[in-house]
Design a protein around this motif. Structure first.
Motif, PDB file in Angstrom:
ATOM      1  N   ARG A 185     -80.889  22.348  46.767  1.00 32.13           N
ATOM      2  CA  ARG A 185     -80.940  23.808  46.844  1.00 32.13           C
ATOM      3  C   ARG A 185     -80.100  24.321  48.019  1.00 32.13           C
ATOM      4  O   ARG A 185     -79.281  25.230  47.866  1.00 32.13           O
ATOM      5  CB  ARG A 185     -82.376  24.290  47.001  1.00 32.13           C
ATOM      6  N   ASN A 186     -80.277  23.716  49.185  1.00 26.92           N
ATOM      7  CA  ASN A 186     -79.523  24.170  50.355  1.00 26.92           C
ATOM      8  C   ASN A 186     -78.023  23.961  50.170  1.00 26.92           C
ATOM      9  O   ASN A 186     -77.212  24.821  50.520  1.00 26.92           O
ATOM     10  CB  ASN A 186     -79.990  23.427  51.609  1.00 26.92           C
ATOM     11  N   GLY A 187     -77.661  22.806  49.610  1.00 27.72           N
ATOM     12  CA  GLY A 187     -76.245  22.534  49.399  1.00 27.72           C
ATOM     13  C   GLY A 187     -75.604  23.510  48.431  1.00 27.72           C
ATOM     14  O   GLY A 187     -74.492  23.999  48.668  1.00 27.72           O
ATOM     15  N   ILE A 188     -76.291  23.811  47.334  1.00 29.65           N
ATOM     16  CA  ILE A 188     -75.746  24.725  46.337  1.00 29.65           C
ATOM     17  C   ILE A 188     -75.681  26.149  46.882  1.00 29.65           C
ATOM     18  O   ILE A 188     -74.716  26.880  46.634  1.00 29.65           O
ATOM     19  CB  ILE A 188     -76.568  24.658  45.040  1.00 29.65           C
ATOM     20  N   GLN A 189     -76.694  26.548  47.645  1.00 30.36           N
ATOM     21  CA  GLN A 189     -76.660  27.880  48.237  1.00 30.36           C
ATOM     22  C   GLN A 189     -75.479  28.019  49.194  1.00 30.36           C
ATOM     23  O   GLN A 189     -74.799  29.053  49.209  1.00 30.36           O
ATOM     24  CB  GLN A 189     -77.981  28.152  48.970  1.00 30.36           C
ATOM     25  N   ASN A 190     -75.230  26.976  49.974  1.00 34.09           N
ATOM     26  CA  ASN A 190     -74.077  27.017  50.873  1.00 34.09           C
ATOM     27  C   ASN A 190     -72.772  27.037  50.090  1.00 34.09           C
ATOM     28  O   ASN A 190     -71.810  27.714  50.472  1.00 34.09           O
ATOM     29  CB  ASN A 190     -74.096  25.803  51.809  1.00 34.09           C
ATOM     30  N   TYR A 191     -72.753  26.270  48.988  1.00 33.37           N
ATOM     31  CA  TYR A 191     -71.557  26.202  48.148  1.00 33.37           C
ATOM     32  C   TYR A 191     -71.239  27.572  47.556  1.00 33.37           C
ATOM     33  O   TYR A 191     -70.093  28.028  47.569  1.00 33.37           O
ATOM     34  CB  TYR A 191     -71.809  25.178  47.046  1.00 33.37           C
ATOM     35  N   ILE A 192     -72.267  28.244  47.048  1.00 35.28           N
ATOM     36  CA  ILE A 192     -72.073  29.583  46.502  1.00 35.28           C
ATOM     37  C   ILE A 192     -71.694  30.562  47.623  1.00 35.28           C
ATOM     38  O   ILE A 192     -70.808  31.392  47.488  1.00 35.28           O
ATOM     39  CB  ILE A 192     -73.337  30.071  45.778  1.00 35.28           C
TER      40      ILE A 192
END
Length: 730
Positions: A336-343
């Motif tokens: 979740r944290n990685g994808i949020q940062n990616y977005i």
């Protein structure tokens, strides 16, 4: 080194056929009765400089002339700087610079006498070939010459070999790499920006590309100030929009970015004026905000209406979490944290929203404005006549940010050309004509105001071609002189009788090690970073959850591969997931897929160290690396490197991995020595490879004794790289 009278005789004899045309030519006679037609240029200490009709300057002892000619020379005034023509060759342009430098030296003697220092007699003596070849390689190519390069130059009898070497070096990959290192430190270029989880990869690639193309400085800066969109947007010519990285480097901090912009590009240190009127300059807080207003309609973070009225991001994450939750093998919290940062990284973009909305601060306390008052854009001036120049009148674009760029990069901006010229002069000599280089509010207070003004005009004359400007600087008599090793008291001015003795920068030291380890270090390049741009880009208004997961997997795979190639652990690949395009079923990526070496370059490692030039390594290098210990800038402050010695440096030089590389069996130095049979020549090869000179008689005798012992060659290499001579540029 003084010219012998016999050399003067040769000059005189060779010049007898020259015409006596020209009002400034006269007949000069030496003590042997030989004569020559030449014009007086100047006296340099005990030497006189004459110019023959073929425009060649000759230096020789004043004492070899007749008493009448000596008296004439002593009474004559130094030649004024000749007029500069539009297409003047670098060698001729360098002579104009030298005249101004010499005049500055002479005029500065009054200050030296006041501070109880001996007056200068002119330029330092001309440097020896071995000192020059090492210095010019370090200053232009950022590294020492290898054995072949040093020995070839020293053996050459070509009278123009120095200018030819300068021309050759300016065209090398090393020159581009070294200039990138300088700008990366100045612009605080990093792999990872502090805001928005954005990587600076496209910005780094763009900057290197501009330098490789020898793009004019004013055009490069104009692009950085006016760029819009994301760094990885494709431009019509197929290149990436890396120039946007300049504003995104300080995303969300427009006032800090403006302070950096003014400091770096026009030599005006106004950081204090963000909060109050400047205590030591004429800048007011209102003036700072009037300049900042040119960026008051620009944002570096997309959000709100730009992201589907703010609801789109929330809905998207809910859909992604449902898809990931369907696979119990995946850690949804970690993803979740990685994808949020990616977005979130896709919110980093430069966009103009219209007119400036900048206001004075809520606690504004001066009489020229009120708290929270709207501020209109207005250019700063340094003199009452500035507004009449084309720089001010020519800035007419309706887009206020573009208008600012037009004004700042204009050839007749009072500080733009002067600032970069002063910086490049310091890069060659160790000190700027104006110090500090970040503050040129009053050029009349510089060491040599006429020289500073001329260097600025030369930058404009060569149309901001940095390579051509450097060609002029490195051809000057001043640069070709011996270094000045005396300590300059704090507050005293330096008059450029020669370059200053300097320590290598961290990058020069590392790249010199790479030269001794790899022989030709420019052969080894880091992989291309094109995958980053392809895997990071999302259209936040239209992207769906499945696409986000597929592209995020590609992004993580690319990042892990890069870490593995650059020395990271393959454990970084653990927990990576891939969304199958047909079934949307997550799968695990194999480590061996990541370990494969991609890209056009070849990567060599030694005990975990990647053996490439500093510009090809992570920006900046991680803690504990050779570059970090030797003072590489952490890229948080403008010009943030240091050359101060410390204990970690000593330990690194004595026992570090970099030192071990040089004494291994595969070291190019040892391979060079093995090719030589004669013990005496082996010692020569070792000294030329490390110090770019042959040893003295005493050094050779000592070396022969050491080489006769066990591990003699390794011990001798260790001893030479730990000398003060190795770490300093002279």
């Amino acid at each position: 080194m003084k010219t012998k009278p016999t050399l003067l005789a040769g000059i005189l004899a060779a010049s007898m056929c020259l015409s006596a045309s020209g009002a400034d030519l006269r007949i000069w006679t030496n003590s042997q009765g030989r004569q020559v037609n030449a014009s007086f240029v100047r006296i340099e200490g005990e030497n006189v400089v004459l110019r023959t009709a073929d425009a060649t300057e000759h230096r020789f002892p004043l004492a070899v002339l007749t008493a009448e000619d000596q008296a004439f020379a002593k009474a004559a005034k130094a030649e004024a700087a000749p007029a500069v023509s539009a297409n003047m060759p670098a060698a001729e342009a360098a002579k104009v610079v030298d005249t101004l430098v010499y005049n500055g030296i002479m005029s500065g003697n009054e200050d030296r006498v006041k501070s109880n220092r001996a007056p200068l007699k002119g330029f330092n003596p001309v440097s020896t070939d071995d000192h020059f070849v090492r210095r010019v390689y370090l200053d232009i190519a950022g590294r020492i010459p290898n054995f072949e390069e040093a020995s070839t130059f020293i053996k050459s009898s070509d009278r123009n070999k120095r200018s030819k070497l300068v021309d050759m070096l300016l065209e090398t990959d090393g020159a581009k790499t070294h200039l990138y290192n300088y700008f990366a430190e100045m612009l605080r270029v990093k792999d990872d920006f502090e805001q928005d989880n954005v990587r600076g990869t496209p910005y780094i690639g763009w900057l290197k590309e501009q330098i490789a193309k020898n793009r004019p400085w004013n055009e490069m800066v104009y692009d950085m100030i006016t760029a819009t969109g994301k760094m990885w947007d494709k431009k019509p010519d197929g290149t990436y929009n890396g120039a946007a990285g300049y504003l995104l480097r300080d995303s969300g901090m427009p006032l800090d970015n403006l302070a950096n912009t003014l400091t770096v590009f026009i030599g005006t240190d106004v950081a204090c004026a963000q909060c109050h009127d400047h205590p030591f300059a004429d800048w007011t807080q209102r003036q700072f905000y009037e300049m900042a207003a040119f960026f008051g309609g620009t944002t570096t973070r997309l959000g709100g209406r730009d992201f589907a009225n703010g609801d789109r991001g929330k809905v998207l994450m809910e859909e992604i979490e449902k898809m990931v939750a369907a696979n119990p093998e995946l850690d949804i919290r970690r993803l979740r944290n990685g994808i949020q940062n990616y977005i979130g990284a896709n919110r980093a973009a430069v966009k103009d929203r219209g007119a400036s909305t900048l206001k004075l601060p809520h606690d504004y306390k001066y009489k020229d404005g009120a708290p929270n008052e709207m501020v209109s854009p207005k250019f700063v001036t340094w003199s009452p006549t500035d507004t009449e120049t084309p720089a001010y009148k020519g800035a007419t674009d309706e887009n206020i940010r573009t208008k600012f760029a037009q004004w700042m990069t204009h050839p007749e901006n009072p500080r733009f050309a002067m600032t970069i010229a002063n910086r490049l002069w310091k890069r060659a000599f160790g000190a700027g004509v104006n110090e500090p280089v970040t503050n040129i509010d009053d050029p009349s207070n510089s060491t040599n105001p006429e020289l500073l003004k001329h260097l600025a005009s030369e930058m404009v004359r060569v149309k901001f071609n940095l390579k051509e400007f450097m060609r002029i600087v490195y051809n000057t008599r001043a640069y070709n002189a011996e270094v000045t090793s005396e300590n300059i008291p704090m507050g005293d001015k330096y008059y450029f009788q020669g370059p200053m003795l300097r320590r290598m920068s961290a990058e020069q030291a590392w790249d010199s090690y790479m030269t001794m380890v790899l022989d030709k270090p420019d052969t080894y390049k880091a992989p291309l970073q094109d995958l980053y741009a392809k895997s990071i880009d999302l259209n936040l208004d239209t992207v769906d959850a499945k696409t986000v997961l597929i592209k995020y997997d590609a992004f993580r795979k690319m990042a892990a591969k890069e870490r593995a190639l650059m020395g990271g652990s393959l454990d970084d690949v653990d927990d990576m997931m891939m969304m199958d395009k047909k079934t949307t079923r997550p799968t695990t990526t194999k480590k061996e897929d990541v370990a494969a070496t991609d890209g056009p370059g070849k990567i060599i490692s030694y005990e975990g160290l990647r053996l490439m030039r500093a510009a090809e390594l992570p920006q900046p290098a991680p803690g504990g690396h050779f570059l970090t210990d030797f003072g590489q800038s952490p890229r948080n402050l403008i010009d943030g490197s240091t050359k101060i010695g410390n204990v970690p440096q000593v330990l690194m030089m004595m026992n570090g991995k970099a030192q071990k590389m040089l004494t291994s069996d595969e070291s190019p130095i040892l391979r060079t020595i093995e090719k030589v049979r004669d013990p005496s020549e082996k010692v020569d090869a070792m000294f030329l490879s490390i110090l770019s000179r042959k040893p003295s008689v005493n050094e050779k005798d000592t070396a022969k004794r050491v080489l006769g012992q066990g591990e003699g060659y390794a011990n001798m290499i260790w001893a030479l790289i730990n000398t003060r001579e190795f770490m300093f540029i002279q």
